[in-house]
Design a protein around this motif. Structure first.
Motif, mmCIF file in Angstrom:
data_model
loop_
_atom_site.group_PDB
_atom_site.id
_atom_site.type_symbol
_atom_site.label_atom_id
_atom_site.label_comp_id
_atom_site.label_asym_id
_atom_site.label_seq_id
_atom_site.Cartn_x
_atom_site.Cartn_y
_atom_site.Cartn_z
ATOM 1 N N LYS B 17 0.839 -1.198 0.000
ATOM 2 C CA LYS B 17 0.000 0.000 0.000
ATOM 3 C C LYS B 17 0.884 1.262 0.000
ATOM 4 O O LYS B 17 0.619 2.201 -0.746
ATOM 5 C CB LYS B 17 -0.892 -0.020 1.238
ATOM 6 C CG LYS B 17 -2.146 0.775 1.065
ATOM 7 C CD LYS B 17 -3.150 0.449 2.139
ATOM 8 C CE LYS B 17 -4.540 0.594 1.584
ATOM 9 N NZ LYS B 17 -5.555 -0.050 2.380
ATOM 10 N N HIS B 19 3.808 1.398 -1.159
ATOM 11 C CA HIS B 19 4.398 1.377 -2.496
ATOM 12 C C HIS B 19 3.453 2.027 -3.513
ATOM 13 O O HIS B 19 3.858 2.871 -4.314
ATOM 14 C CB HIS B 19 4.688 -0.088 -2.883
ATOM 15 C CG HIS B 19 5.288 -0.259 -4.233
ATOM 16 N ND1 HIS B 19 4.565 -0.669 -5.321
ATOM 17 C CD2 HIS B 19 6.549 -0.063 -4.699
ATOM 18 C CE1 HIS B 19 5.347 -0.725 -6.386
ATOM 19 N NE2 HIS B 19 6.558 -0.375 -6.032
ATOM 20 N N ARG B 20 2.183 1.653 -3.440
ATOM 21 C CA ARG B 20 1.199 2.178 -4.381
ATOM 22 C C ARG B 20 1.004 3.687 -4.216
ATOM 23 O O ARG B 20 1.014 4.439 -5.189
ATOM 24 C CB ARG B 20 -0.132 1.442 -4.178
ATOM 25 C CG ARG B 20 -1.296 2.025 -4.934
ATOM 26 C CD ARG B 20 -2.384 0.998 -5.177
ATOM 27 N NE ARG B 20 -2.964 0.404 -3.981
ATOM 28 C CZ ARG B 20 -3.981 0.934 -3.293
ATOM 29 N NH1 ARG B 20 -4.499 2.090 -3.656
ATOM 30 N NH2 ARG B 20 -4.474 0.319 -2.237
ATOM 31 N N TYR B 21 0.849 4.132 -2.962
ATOM 32 C CA TYR B 21 0.610 5.558 -2.735
ATOM 33 C C TYR B 21 1.835 6.403 -3.091
ATOM 34 O O TYR B 21 1.701 7.493 -3.654
ATOM 35 C CB TYR B 21 0.186 5.813 -1.287
ATOM 36 C CG TYR B 21 -1.291 5.619 -1.093
ATOM 37 C CD1 TYR B 21 -2.193 6.661 -1.294
ATOM 38 C CD2 TYR B 21 -1.813 4.370 -0.755
ATOM 39 C CE1 TYR B 21 -3.549 6.491 -1.152
ATOM 40 C CE2 TYR B 21 -3.181 4.176 -0.600
ATOM 41 C CZ TYR B 21 -4.041 5.252 -0.799
ATOM 42 O OH TYR B 21 -5.385 5.070 -0.659
ATOM 43 N N GLU B 24 2.043 6.870 -6.752
ATOM 44 C CA GLU B 24 1.069 7.856 -7.211
ATOM 45 C C GLU B 24 1.581 9.280 -6.966
ATOM 46 O O GLU B 24 1.445 10.155 -7.818
ATOM 47 C CB GLU B 24 -0.239 7.663 -6.447
ATOM 48 C CG GLU B 24 -1.407 7.318 -7.343
ATOM 49 C CD GLU B 24 -2.579 6.805 -6.532
ATOM 50 O OE1 GLU B 24 -3.300 7.623 -5.949
ATOM 51 O OE2 GLU B 24 -2.740 5.560 -6.469
ATOM 52 N N LYS B 27 4.120 10.139 -9.533
ATOM 53 C CA LYS B 27 3.475 10.453 -10.817
ATOM 54 C C LYS B 27 2.942 11.880 -10.801
ATOM 55 O O LYS B 27 2.912 12.552 -11.821
ATOM 56 C CB LYS B 27 2.309 9.495 -11.058
ATOM 57 C CG LYS B 27 2.697 8.286 -11.891
ATOM 58 C CD LYS B 27 1.448 7.494 -12.244
ATOM 59 C CE LYS B 27 1.708 6.004 -12.151
ATOM 60 N NZ LYS B 27 0.513 5.234 -11.860
ATOM 61 N N ILE B 42 -3.471 7.743 3.007
ATOM 62 C CA ILE B 42 -3.623 6.279 3.058
ATOM 63 C C ILE B 42 -4.714 5.871 4.040
ATOM 64 O O ILE B 42 -5.297 4.798 3.927
ATOM 65 C CB ILE B 42 -2.284 5.598 3.464
ATOM 66 C CG1 ILE B 42 -1.137 6.087 2.577
ATOM 67 C CG2 ILE B 42 -2.404 4.092 3.395
ATOM 68 C CD1 ILE B 42 0.133 5.275 2.692
ATOM 69 N N ARG B 104 0.082 -5.020 -15.872
ATOM 70 C CA ARG B 104 0.525 -4.277 -14.689
ATOM 71 C C ARG B 104 1.530 -5.062 -13.837
ATOM 72 O O ARG B 104 2.411 -4.484 -13.199
ATOM 73 C CB ARG B 104 -0.718 -3.939 -13.859
ATOM 74 C CG ARG B 104 -0.485 -2.957 -12.734
ATOM 75 C CD ARG B 104 -1.794 -2.766 -11.973
ATOM 76 N NE ARG B 104 -1.546 -2.189 -10.674
ATOM 77 C CZ ARG B 104 -1.490 -0.886 -10.436
ATOM 78 N NH1 ARG B 104 -1.692 -0.042 -11.411
ATOM 79 N NH2 ARG B 104 -1.251 -0.441 -9.212
ATOM 80 N N MET B 108 5.761 -4.924 -11.710
ATOM 81 C CA MET B 108 6.057 -5.376 -10.354
ATOM 82 C C MET B 108 7.068 -6.499 -10.373
ATOM 83 O O MET B 108 7.047 -7.379 -9.523
ATOM 84 C CB MET B 108 4.774 -5.834 -9.681
ATOM 85 C CG MET B 108 3.916 -4.633 -9.386
ATOM 86 S SD MET B 108 2.268 -5.094 -9.012
ATOM 87 C CE MET B 108 1.539 -3.451 -9.025
#
Lengths: 209, 209
Positions: B17, B19-21, B24, B27, B42, B104, B108
């Motif tokens: 999580k 990692h994902r945030y 983003e 980006k 989060i 996707r 990873m």
């Protein structure tokens, strides 16, 4: 009913597992099972099993164990499987199509009523007798049909928008496959299947055994 | 390295999580972020975030916060994403094909090397340039290729048998989509995606809000 309020998410998360194992026992014509034997199968301790099931009522008898058919049926009722749940899938890409084709969910009281996508190439194609419809018609569809569960299988960037349409259409349960944390009102439940996070967990554990 | 041994599964499960945030944020050209701001995004508390990240090293600076690029890169390294992980998918049904098509996962560090199925109608069909091969050739393939991750997408009844072939072929990480609890040696990791259990949890919560 009072009891239910204190049930932890940990217990709730184990219920589907009980459901699965008891169904398997039924298929194998097992009539009764002790908490010890059930524990050995599932990988929980006997006392954990007794404690879990006690949250929901008085099951089992000392010296006899659990009546498998009775327990299985009660757990189905507790899970809400005596009702049928109408669902729509939004996003008919890889995951959306896989979910639509997964007949096993029908046995779990999930009745697929509609599939929606924004891609004109997909609209009109049938999956298990259901034509993929234009995502722009989703709100109309929700107004005209009683839908319980919305399955979100659209790309990350569109997921919140789709979620908002589902919520505005009165849906209270969202099964979310998009890699994003959806924002919903308090009375709407979101269950996430974050495949990427699952894969990352596996890779982490592989490196840090 | 000593520290790692004490990291709880709860923290590990939160890493993807982060990692994902962080990706983003990257980006969106965010250079730095405080634990408070990150927490708000989060949905964790600032102190939880500091505690989590402290398990893995000294990140962030008081008064400055976290350097997003640095933290993201360090979490990638911790997750093991600097390495490439070769994978095979066994079972090219609905879910197997969906996973195979999900580009996707390539980002990873998951590199799909082979897809196997028992259905003669599927063997030879290409998914993203990879021909589906006969499941009977899986053991040979594993002997000749260094594969890290086996993805099990076969029906329940065949899952343990497939798992045994993967383990015999030296695979130490299994991503299991079959609705069954696989039995593996201690040095093999299994990460389950039990879709049915996820759906049942959602239905339970819908009925017991």
């Amino acid at each position: 009913m009072e009891k239910k309020k204190n049930i932890s998410m940990a217990v709730i998360k184990r219920l589907p597992k009980y459901h699965r194992y008891l169904n398997e026992l039924l298929k194998n014509d097992v009539d009764r099972i002790s908490s010890k034997e059930l524990g050995e199968k599932i990988g929980f301790t006997a006392s954990q099993i007794r404690q879990d099931l006690n949250c929901f009522g008085d099951f089992g008898q000392q010296g006899y164990g659990y009546n498998v058919r009775e327990l299985s049926s009660k757990i189905s009722t507790i899970l809400g499987l005596d009702n049928v749940h109408n669902g729509v899938i939004v996003g008919a890409g890889n995951i959306g199509q896989a979910i639509a084709n997964y007949t096993r969910f029908g046995k779990m009281s999930f009745d697929l009523k509609g599939i929606f996508d924004a891609n004109p190439k997909l609209i009109g194609i049938k999956i298990r007798d259901i034509s993929i419809e234009d995502i722009d018609d989703l709100d109309k569809f929700l107004a005209n049909n009683k839908i319980d569960i919305g399955v979100v299988c659209v790309p990350r960037i569109n997921a919140q928008k789709v979620c908002d349409v589902l919520v505005a259409g009165g849906i209270k349960a969202i099964w979310n496959f998009a890699p994003v944390d959806l924002v919903v009102p308090d009375d709407v439940i979101v269950e996430n299947v974050h495949l990427s996070e699952s894969l990352l967990t596996l890779i982490y554990l592989l490196h840090n055994k």
